[in-house]
Design a protein around this motif. Sequence first.
Motif, PDB file in Angstrom:
ATOM      1  N   UNK A  24      -7.648  54.881  47.641  1.00  0.00           N
ATOM      2  CA  UNK A  24      -8.151  55.337  46.345  1.00  0.00           C
ATOM      3  C   UNK A  24      -9.450  54.605  46.012  1.00  0.00           C
ATOM      4  N   UNK A  25     -10.270  55.301  45.211  1.00  0.00           N
ATOM      5  CA  UNK A  25     -11.479  54.700  44.647  1.00  0.00           C
ATOM      6  C   UNK A  25     -11.145  54.094  43.285  1.00  0.00           C
ATOM      7  N   UNK A  26     -12.136  53.516  42.656  1.00  0.00           N
ATOM      8  CA  UNK A  26     -11.978  53.108  41.265  1.00  0.00           C
ATOM      9  C   UNK A  26     -11.826  54.353  40.385  1.00  0.00           C
ATOM     10  N   UNK A  27     -11.488  54.150  39.102  1.00  0.00           N
ATOM     11  CA  UNK A  27     -11.328  55.281  38.197  1.00  0.00           C
ATOM     12  C   UNK A  27     -12.699  55.853  37.863  1.00  0.00           C
ATOM     13  N   UNK A  28     -12.802  57.176  37.966  1.00  0.00           N
ATOM     14  CA  UNK A  28     -14.074  57.844  37.687  1.00  0.00           C
ATOM     15  C   UNK A  28     -13.853  58.910  36.614  1.00  0.00           C
ATOM     16  N   UNK A  29     -14.953  59.301  35.957  1.00  0.00           N
ATOM     17  CA  UNK A  29     -14.885  60.455  35.073  1.00  0.00           C
ATOM     18  C   UNK A  29     -14.465  61.672  35.897  1.00  0.00           C
ATOM     19  N   UNK A  30     -13.916  62.721  35.261  1.00  0.00           N
ATOM     20  CA  UNK A  30     -13.533  63.925  36.013  1.00  0.00           C
ATOM     21  C   UNK A  30     -14.735  64.488  36.774  1.00  0.00           C
ATOM     22  N   UNK A  31     -14.602  64.595  38.091  1.00  0.00           N
ATOM     23  CA  UNK A  31     -15.712  65.033  38.915  1.00  0.00           C
ATOM     24  C   UNK A  31     -15.269  66.064  39.953  1.00  0.00           C
ATOM     25  N   UNK A  32     -13.990  66.023  40.307  1.00  0.00           N
ATOM     26  CA  UNK A  32     -13.481  66.916  41.354  1.00  0.00           C
ATOM     27  C   UNK A  32     -12.346  67.732  40.759  1.00  0.00           C
ATOM     28  N   UNK A  33     -12.517  69.065  40.705  1.00  0.00           N
ATOM     29  CA  UNK A  33     -11.613  69.915  39.936  1.00  0.00           C
ATOM     30  C   UNK A  33     -10.478  70.510  40.748  1.00  0.00           C
ATOM     31  N   UNK A  34     -10.405  70.219  42.045  1.00  0.00           N
ATOM     32  CA  UNK A  34      -9.382  70.843  42.879  1.00  0.00           C
ATOM     33  C   UNK A  34      -9.055  69.899  44.029  1.00  0.00           C
ATOM     34  N   UNK A  35      -8.135  70.328  44.892  1.00  0.00           N
ATOM     35  CA  UNK A  35      -7.863  69.589  46.119  1.00  0.00           C
ATOM     36  C   UNK A  35      -8.746  70.186  47.212  1.00  0.00           C
ATOM     37  N   UNK A  36      -9.457  69.353  47.946  1.00  0.00           N
ATOM     38  CA  UNK A  36     -10.280  69.847  49.053  1.00  0.00           C
ATOM     39  C   UNK A  36      -9.766  69.238  50.343  1.00  0.00           C
TER      40      UNK A  36
END
Lengths: 404, 87
Positions: free
Chosen positions: A251-263
């Motif tokens: 996992x990365x650090x917490x980010x603002x919503x940036x990815x809207x789906x599973x890729x």
Amino acid sequence: MAEPHQHPEHLWRNPEPKRAYDVVIVGAGGHGLATAYYLAKNHGITNVAVLERGWLAGGNVARNTTVIRSNYLWDESAAIYEHSLKLWEGLSEELAYDVLFSQRGVLNLVHSLGDMREGRRRVYANRLNGIDAEWLTTEEVKAFCPIVNTSPDVRYPVMGGTLQRRGGIAKHDYVAWAFARKADEMGVDLIQNCEVTGFDLEGNRVVGVQTNRGPIAAGRVGICAAGHSTVLASMAGFDLPIQSHPLQALVSELLEPVLNCVVMSNAVHVYVSQAHKGELVMGAGIDPYTSYAQRGSPHVVEYQLAAAIELFPIFSRAHVVRTWAGIVDVSPDASPILGLTPIENLFINCGWGTGGFKATPGAGWVYAHTIAHGQPHSLNAAFALERFVTGALIDEHGAAAVAH
Amino acid sequence: MLIACPWCGDREEIEFKYGGAAQIAYPTDPDSADDAAWARYVFFRPNPKGKMAERWVHSAGCRRWFNVVRDTVTHEISPTPAAKERR
């Protein structure tokens, strides 16, 4: 959906093991807990113990990347995973616990003509099986998930993709806890720190288990132990065609919503989603060697990060906060083994490899049926151990739009 | 993970490919082996929790196959007298 985002003080009892049960489940992971729940709910069998050598839901259900989908190629796989997906769609209501199931769509990218043929074939196969599936052009991929790099100027350009809109993610811990709480309410004993050390056999029939907390008699026993399946099977005196491998995630650090789906990308080999809290969750393939160590090699993480940056240049400044591994039980045809064993009254659910989380409710449903009736449900009949002798494999290697 | 190639010495894991369990014998009488015997040969492999005899190939080095004993819990690799055997 009673308790979203709250942690009730009390989710289940911690009982002392009784000396005998109608059914003993070995392993309190997602599948074991779901099996216990459906034994009680669907079959009225509540004199059940789930034995866990560590702590409840501390294995692969705590370590997976939570992707849920049913876009498998072969009819047998499509049927069992779609059954599971339909259960997911009602699970929060059913368990009165919001498991944060989010149908944000699963996008499988294709990067070659071979990928395109395979992807389109799978879309048609899914539709014939009544499963939602769409083919997206490169432009449609970009419109659906704008941060994917669709430039033709990369080593493996995105040539399109398949989309299952009903796919998504869920909160893995809540899933396990929700099943545990409901099973406990119906009388199932969830017993942690209780390691099975042997099986008591009378002739060719199992009558109980030995544990570090004493012997426990059992009418029927169901093994649900993922990476430790072969260890348990060899205690009972039979072999499984399973190899245990580390599967790493990060996992990365917490980010603002940036990815809207599973890729997911098979060719470039990474899958990524953004968890509810905001961290990017990534995984890729297994480490090549067998292992029980719950850790893998750093270069495997390096390759998956390289793939992620290729697909999502925007992620290049994100940081890896944690990496870990689970021990996954890989079968020769990358499909589960779910059914009877050579030992009477002893049942096996294993071989889910890298894809067991999405099957949690479906596998629990059919495994409970198999244990209750002593015969497989129609959905898992094809997943019998005998298929490796008869040759009727369910070969999802490369066919499942997934990086096995 | 460092892996000891019997010809080249300790090298990084990325120079190697994994070959699975060692000492897997081909059926001695293939014409009379039944489906169950073939299934065992093709699909069933040791999967021990602990010491495991296994094959690796030094694919980015000398390109030769060899045997090691590796612990599947600690990943510790110990040399084996059978290091240079062909199976």
